[in-house]
Each structure stands twice: as structure tokens, then as C-alpha cells.
Design an enzyme around this catalytic site. Structure first.
Site, mmCIF file in Angstrom:
data_model
loop_
_atom_site.group_PDB
_atom_site.id
_atom_site.type_symbol
_atom_site.label_atom_id
_atom_site.label_comp_id
_atom_site.label_asym_id
_atom_site.label_seq_id
_atom_site.Cartn_x
_atom_site.Cartn_y
_atom_site.Cartn_z
ATOM 1 C CG ASP A 49 -1.870 1.311 1.201
ATOM 2 O OD1 ASP A 49 -2.183 1.469 0.391
ATOM 3 O OD2 ASP A 49 -2.098 1.905 2.277
ATOM 4 C CB CYS B 39 -2.863 1.354 -2.792
ATOM 5 S SG CYS B 39 -3.312 2.863 -2.894
ATOM 6 C CB THR C 169 -4.613 5.421 -5.558
ATOM 7 O OG1 THR C 169 -5.218 6.443 -4.418
ATOM 8 C CG2 THR C 169 -4.457 6.620 -5.769
ATOM 9 C CB CYS D 197 -9.367 5.439 0.153
ATOM 10 S SG CYS D 197 -7.391 5.789 1.168
HETATM 11 N N1 DGL Z 1 -4.831 3.340 0.573
HETATM 12 C C1 DGL Z 1 -4.927 3.660 -0.071
HETATM 13 C C2 DGL Z 1 -5.877 3.779 -1.581
HETATM 14 O O1 DGL Z 1 -6.456 2.666 -1.023
HETATM 15 C C3 DGL Z 1 -4.386 5.720 -0.524
HETATM 16 C C4 DGL Z 1 -4.143 6.292 0.140
HETATM 17 C C5 DGL Z 1 -3.009 7.552 -0.677
HETATM 18 O O2 DGL Z 1 -3.529 8.475 -1.179
HETATM 19 O O3 DGL Z 1 -1.875 7.259 -0.451
HETATM 20 O O4 DGL Z 1 -6.792 4.270 -2.346
#
Ligand code: DGL
Length: 257
Positions: A12, A75, A77, A186
Site C-alpha cells: 500500500d 491500495c 489508488t 480507500c
Molecule cells: N490507501 C490508498 C487507497 O486505497 C490511498 C491512500 C493514499 O492517498 O496514499 O487508495
């Protein structure tokens, strides 16, 4: 070496993926896991796409160099930015991503409006836009970019006045909307689930994609004959690009939320 004995790499941008790691270890207790959080570079969700792609490839390379039998991109993102690149680069390795759980929320019986909380980059990317469009005939899918929220979680703020103020302001425009489901898009957000519930202020179901991702991991490993056999408990190793975050990794892994 027997491939089945290798650990599963979970990655992540920071600490959030520990919510996915928990779901994976609950489903696959006999597997070893190597968790890498890139907290030195978090948050990813407010960076340019090219930079998130480069950071994601670098993180995956470091897990592959240590020897893993699969990679879980825990993650949303990084998944939206780079999952295809990772699969191209490692064609022989199962690469499992995570996406906001819009489908189960939109298809739930009592659901007419679904509020999706995610990072600005996840929401901006094509992958999410297509996902939201696919279910827009089944529910009113409202996308809510949450700039700054992952950062509060990285700082270990799971409750308290700063988080409450942030969430109150975030939810203000939805005060008079009917919303049945909130999707935590997220992996950092499950750690502030209770604060989200409290500050939303009305009964709402809150879901995330961690269990679906864990099931997908088990399916992929099973299909390739990579599941470990026997009943010894697996080991979990935490790595972080910011060593100061390592103790918080362990705390978050065992914390109730
Ligand atoms: N944990 C990440 C996600 O699931 C993003 C957090 C970040 O912006 O770094 O999108």
C-alpha cells in the site's frame, strides 16, 4: 524452492493496506505475508498519475526481489493507476488489485444512493469512472474525493476533534440526501469507520473491498496450485519506507475497528 512456501506480498502507499492484510490473513491463516507500506511517499492519492505509477512499480519490484508468490495491491489508488502495468511486467505472477465496492452496494436490495469515498486520483481515473457508470442504472452513485483523509490516518488520527471537523465539513453537502450505503474506496478509511459513521449522523451501511480482495487472492492462488498445505500458522513481516511507522503497523493490525 517450492513456490507454495513463498510469502504473499501485500503493498500500500502506507498503512491503509493493513485493513486488506487483515482480511487476507483471516482467510489464509497458514500463509506467510510480507507487507510493504510506502509511508515515506504517502499519500499517493494526491500525486500526479505518472509519479504514482513509478512508485507502485518500484514497490512491486522490491517485493518481487525479496521473493513472493503473489502481489496484492492493497491500495485503490495504485490499482487504478498501475495494475495493468504490473500485470504486463510480471506475467507469471498473480497480481490482485482492489477497487471500491460499488457493485455490492449498488446491488443491495435497499440501496438507492451510494456515496463512494476515495482519493482524488482514484476518482479521477478511468477505471473508477467506468465502474461507477456500470452501476449508475442500479443506484445513484455519488463520488466523493476525500483530499487529506488518508493523511490523517497516516498520522494515527483515528478519532478526535480534527477528524470530526474534517468529516463534518466533508458530509455537509449530503445532509439532506438519502444515502443507504457508504463505500470506503480507500484502504486507509476502514480505520476511521466509526468516526465516519458518527459524523455522517444517520443510519447507513458502510462497506469496503477488503474481503472481496482476500477471496480473489485465494481463488487465484488455488487456480495456480500455489496455496500452502498443512496447518502451521503463517508469519507476517512488516516493512515500511518510513521506519518510524513500523510500530503503528503492528498496532493497526491488532486494533479493533
Ligand atoms: N490507501 C490508498 C487507497 O486505497 C490511498 C491512500 C493514499 O492517498 O496514499 O487508495
Amino acid at each position: 524452492m517450492d513456490q507454495r512456501e513463498l510469502p504473499i506480498g501485500v503493498f500500500d502507499s502506507g498503512l491503509g493496506g493493513i485493513s486488506v492484510l487483515r482480511a487476507c490473513t483471516a482467510l489464509l491463516p497458514g500463509e506467510d505475508f510480507l507487507f510493504f507500506g510506502d509511508s515515506a511517499n504517502a499519500p499517493y492519492g494526491e500525486k500526479p498519475l505518472s509519479q504514482v505509477r513509478a512508485l507502485t512499480l518500484q514497490a512491486a519490484d522490491s517485493l518481487v526481489a525479496r521473493g513472493v508468490k503473489a502481489i496484492v495491491v492493497a491500495c485503490n489508488t495504485a490499482t487504478s493507476a498501475a495494475i495493468s502495468l504490473l500485470r504486463e511486467k510480471y506475467p507469471g505472477l498473480p497480481v490482485i488489485g482492489i477497487e471500491p465496492a460499488v457493485k455490492p452496494a449498488a446491488q443491495a436490495d435497499n440501496s438507492s444512493s451510494v456515496l463512494v469515498m476515495a482519493t482524488p486520483l482514484t476518482i479521477q481515473e478511468d477505471k473508477y469512472q467506468k465502474l461507477a457508470a456500470t452501476f449508475s442504472d442500479q443506484a445513484n452513485v455519488i463520488s466523493l474525493p476525500c483530499k487529506g483523509l488518508a493523511e490523517l490516518v497516516e498520522q494515527g488520527r483515528f478519532d478526535g476533534p480534527e477528524l470530526d471537523d474534517y468529516l463534518q465539513a466533508l458530509f455537509l453537502p449530503f445532509r439532506y440526501c438519502s444515502v443507504e450505503y457508504i463505500v470506503l474506496g480507500c484502504t486507509h478509511y476502514p480505520f476511521v469507520r466509526e468516526a465516519i459513521r458518527k459524523n455522517f449522523g444517520r443510519p447507513v451501511s458502510i462497506i469496503d473491498g477488503s474481503e472481496g480482495t482476500a477471496r480473489q487472492l485465494r481463488r487465484q492462488l488455488g487456480a495456480r496450485g500455489l496455496l500452502r498445505t498443512g496447518n502451521t500458522s503463517g508469519r507476517i513481516t512488516f516493512l515500511n519506507s518510513d521506519p518510524a511507522k513500523l510500530s503503528l503497523c503492528q498496532t493497526l493490525f491488532s486494533r479493533e475497528y
